[in-house]
Design a protein around this motif. Structure first.
Motif, short mmCIF file in Angstrom:
data_model
loop_
_atom_site.label_atom_id
_atom_site.label_comp_id
_atom_site.label_asym_id
_atom_site.label_seq_id
_atom_site.Cartn_x
_atom_site.Cartn_y
_atom_site.Cartn_z
N GLU A 94 0.75 -0.98 0.01
CA GLU A 94 0.00 0.02 0.01
C GLU A 94 0.93 1.20 0.00
OE1 GLU A 94 -3.93 2.27 2.45
OE2 GLU A 94 -3.28 -0.06 2.65
N ASP A 95 2.18 1.17 0.64
CA ASP A 95 2.81 2.35 0.83
C ASP A 95 3.37 2.30 -0.61
OD1 ASP A 95 2.74 2.86 3.66
OD2 ASP A 95 3.99 0.99 3.92
N VAL A 96 3.86 1.43 -1.42
CA VAL A 96 4.32 1.84 -2.57
C VAL A 96 3.40 2.02 -3.58
CG1 VAL A 96 5.56 0.22 -4.51
CG2 VAL A 96 6.04 -0.35 -2.23
N PHE A 97 2.21 1.51 -3.60
CA PHE A 97 1.10 2.12 -4.48
C PHE A 97 0.93 3.50 -4.28
CE2 PHE A 97 -3.30 2.81 -5.14
CZ PHE A 97 -3.52 2.25 -6.61
N LEU A 98 0.81 3.97 -3.09
CA LEU A 98 0.57 5.51 -2.78
C LEU A 98 1.74 6.19 -3.34
CD1 LEU A 98 -1.09 5.23 0.61
CD2 LEU A 98 -2.30 5.78 -1.42
N GLN A 99 3.07 5.78 -3.22
CA GLN A 99 4.13 6.58 -3.85
C GLN A 99 4.08 6.61 -5.27
OE1 GLN A 99 7.32 4.05 -1.44
NE2 GLN A 99 8.29 6.14 -1.24
N VAL A 100 3.82 5.39 -5.92
CA VAL A 100 3.84 5.47 -7.52
C VAL A 100 2.78 6.44 -7.81
CG1 VAL A 100 3.45 3.78 -9.42
CG2 VAL A 100 4.75 3.10 -7.56
N MET A 101 1.63 6.17 -7.26
CA MET A 101 0.50 6.88 -8.06
C MET A 101 0.55 8.55 -7.64
SD MET A 101 -1.50 4.90 -9.51
CE MET A 101 -0.68 3.43 -9.65
N SER A 102 1.40 8.86 -6.42
CA SER A 102 1.82 10.07 -6.31
C SER A 102 2.71 10.69 -7.18
CB SER A 102 1.84 10.48 -4.78
OG SER A 102 3.25 10.00 -4.44
N GLY A 103 3.40 9.88 -7.89
CA GLY A 103 4.48 10.29 -8.66
C GLY A 103 5.66 10.38 -7.63
N SER A 104 5.60 10.26 -6.30
CA SER A 104 7.04 10.47 -5.68
C SER A 104 7.94 9.21 -5.87
CB SER A 104 6.50 10.39 -4.07
OG SER A 104 5.99 9.50 -3.86
N ALA A 105 7.46 8.25 -6.62
CA ALA A 105 8.46 7.06 -6.87
C ALA A 105 9.19 7.46 -8.23
CB ALA A 105 7.59 5.56 -6.94
N ALA A 106 8.70 8.42 -9.06
CA ALA A 106 9.25 8.26 -10.14
C ALA A 106 10.78 8.56 -10.05
CB ALA A 106 8.77 9.58 -10.99
N MET B 132 13.04 7.34 -8.13
CA MET B 132 13.74 6.32 -7.29
C MET B 132 14.61 5.43 -8.15
SD MET B 132 10.65 5.17 -4.71
CE MET B 132 11.76 3.84 -4.00
N PRO B 133 15.61 5.15 -7.83
CA PRO B 133 16.47 4.34 -8.72
C PRO B 133 15.82 2.92 -8.91
CG PRO B 133 17.21 4.22 -6.45
CD PRO B 133 16.36 5.08 -6.42
N GLY B 134 16.42 2.37 -10.12
CA GLY B 134 15.88 0.94 -10.27
C GLY B 134 15.07 0.77 -11.46
N SER B 135 14.65 -0.30 -12.01
CA SER B 135 13.95 -0.51 -13.26
C SER B 135 12.28 -0.60 -12.62
CB SER B 135 14.32 -1.73 -13.80
OG SER B 135 14.09 -2.93 -12.94
N ALA B 136 11.92 -0.61 -11.53
CA ALA B 136 10.54 -0.84 -11.23
C ALA B 136 9.88 0.40 -11.51
CB ALA B 136 10.56 -1.32 -10.03
N PHE B 137 10.53 1.68 -11.18
CA PHE B 137 9.55 2.85 -11.42
C PHE B 137 10.34 3.53 -12.57
CE2 PHE B 137 9.70 1.57 -7.02
CZ PHE B 137 8.37 1.42 -6.78
N GLY B 138 9.66 4.74 -12.78
CA GLY B 138 10.20 5.79 -13.76
C GLY B 138 9.26 6.40 -14.73
N ASP B 139 9.78 6.52 -16.02
CA ASP B 139 8.87 7.12 -16.93
C ASP B 139 7.77 6.22 -17.32
OD1 ASP B 139 8.04 8.03 -19.51
OD2 ASP B 139 9.92 8.37 -20.39
N GLU B 140 6.66 6.80 -17.36
CA GLU B 140 5.33 6.13 -17.49
C GLU B 140 5.07 5.72 -18.77
OE1 GLU B 140 1.90 8.64 -16.71
OE2 GLU B 140 2.44 9.19 -14.66
N ARG B 141 6.03 5.92 -19.63
CA ARG B 141 5.88 5.16 -21.10
C ARG B 141 6.77 3.85 -21.06
NH1 ARG B 141 8.25 10.33 -24.10
NH2 ARG B 141 9.36 10.18 -22.34
N LYS B 142 7.42 3.84 -20.17
CA LYS B 142 8.69 2.56 -20.05
C LYS B 142 7.89 1.46 -19.42
CE LYS B 142 12.81 0.77 -17.95
NZ LYS B 142 13.71 0.94 -17.04
N GLN B 143 7.58 0.44 -20.41
CA GLN B 143 6.87 -0.77 -20.15
C GLN B 143 7.67 -1.89 -20.79
OE1 GLN B 143 2.81 -0.37 -21.67
NE2 GLN B 143 2.68 1.81 -21.27
N GLY B 144 7.36 -3.22 -20.05
CA GLY B 144 8.16 -4.32 -20.51
C GLY B 144 7.10 -5.51 -20.62
N GLY B 145 8.00 -6.60 -20.73
CA GLY B 145 7.37 -7.95 -20.71
C GLY B 145 7.70 -8.84 -19.94
#
Length: 324
Positions: free
Chosen positions: A295-307, A309-322
């Motif tokens: 839930e903490d992660v979800f709120l961070q991502v949805m608020s944009g505060s995770a954008a 953060m280092p690593g591949s899990a977050f970032g540019d909203e256009r970045k998608q993968g398989g």
């Protein structure tokens, strides 16, 4: 290896009327990701993010404006029959035929897929879903929770290799949740692929090995559950409080009644939060520090505060993968 589900640049446009003019609303914006066979995959997002639209396209109930969706290699539009045979969908809405008993409904559903003499599997479904004593009851006699159990049975009656659960435990009791998840977990262990959408994030954290998060029709996070949790804030300060937090803390806190939760990355930050609370004339109670949850992660991502953060899990909203 063929993916169980493959979303390939899926877009959906709706024409909506605003101020007397019709404009296009983009419910899905080039969504792309694959789900491997045997995965327990979670699709998360706030209301209006596009989750149900994506599921409806997958199930053939809606048509994509662009892109394509494959189920075990079968296009859901061009090869609908084979795609649908590989898929079992539990919808959000309680849809049922009021003229049939539970067993009759399951037998008719079997017939839709050309399956005769399916009573052994139907009996197993009834037993595993806690419906054995309701088998001969008319659907109108069942409670909302029992009707939802029947929807699960209807989705599984043809033994699909891919199971889609769209908010399956919304508004149901704890007993049903436990019964349902035990059964679905067993099917997943037997090799069935599961795609889950839910607002109960503790369920997603406990069950899903990988997650995608949708926001305004785009994928904003796509990673394993463990990776998402690892890249989140390391600690959360939790305490109870009588009174309103100072504005400097209120804007970053999650408050539920008397319970306050604030992300804090160090001991110094924790002490600063408590000091500011005391300086405001408030007395924190039942203070504890815990690791960040989904839930903490979800709120961070949805608020944009995770954008950032280092690593591949977050970032540019256009970045998608398989699949990994």
């Amino acid at each position: 290896m063929t993916s169980a589900i493959s979303f390939q640049s899926v877009s959906k446009l709706y024409s909506v009327k605003q101020g007397g003019e019709r404009r296009d609303f983009k419910a899905l914006d080039a969504v792309s990701f694959d789900i491997a066979q045997g995965e327990f995959f979670g699709l998360l997002g706030p209301n209006g993010a596009g989750k149900t639209t994506l599921i409806s396209i997958l199930a053939g109930l809606n048509r994509a404006s662009g892109g394509r969706v494959l189920v075990h290699g079968h296009d859901v539009q061009a090869d609908y029959g084979n795609a649908r045979r590989h898929l079992g969908v539990v919808p959000q809405e309680l849809v049922f035929d009021p003229f049939f008993s539970v067993r009759e409904a399951l037998r008719f559903q079997s017939g839709y897929f050309g399956i005769a003499n399916n009573d052994d599997w139907i009996d197993e479904l009834l037993d595993n879903l806690g419906l054995a004593d309701k088998a001969n009851n008319n659907m109108r006699q069942l409670s909302g929770g029992m009707k939802r159990r029947v929807l699960v049975g209807l989705a599984l009656v043809h033994k699909p290799p891919v199971i889609v659960l769209d908010e399956p435990t919304a508004g149901v009791d704890v007993e049903l949740r436990q019964t349902l998840w035990q059964f679905i977990a067993k099917l997943n262990q037997q090799g069935h692929t599961v795609l889950l959408t839910t607002h109960y994030l503790e369920e997603a954290e406990a069950l899903c090995t990988r997650l995608a998060m949708l926001k305004r029709g785009q994928i904003v996070a796509l990673a394993s559950t463990s990776e998402l949790l690892h890249e989140a804030s390391s600690n959360v300060l939790r305490f109870k409080l009588d009174g309103a937090l100072p504005p400097s803390l209120a804007q970053r806190a999650r408050v539920t009644g008397r319970i306050v939760q604030i992300a804090a990355s160090s001991a110094e930050e924790i002490e600063l939060v408590l000091a500011q609370t005391r300086q405001a004339g408030l007395r924190p109670e039942d203070v504890e520090i815990r690791k960040a949850d989904l839930e903490d992660v979800f709120l961070q991502v949805m608020s944009g505060s995770a954008a950032s953060m280092p690593g591949s899990a977050f970032g540019d909203e256009r970045k998608q993968g398989g699949t990994p």
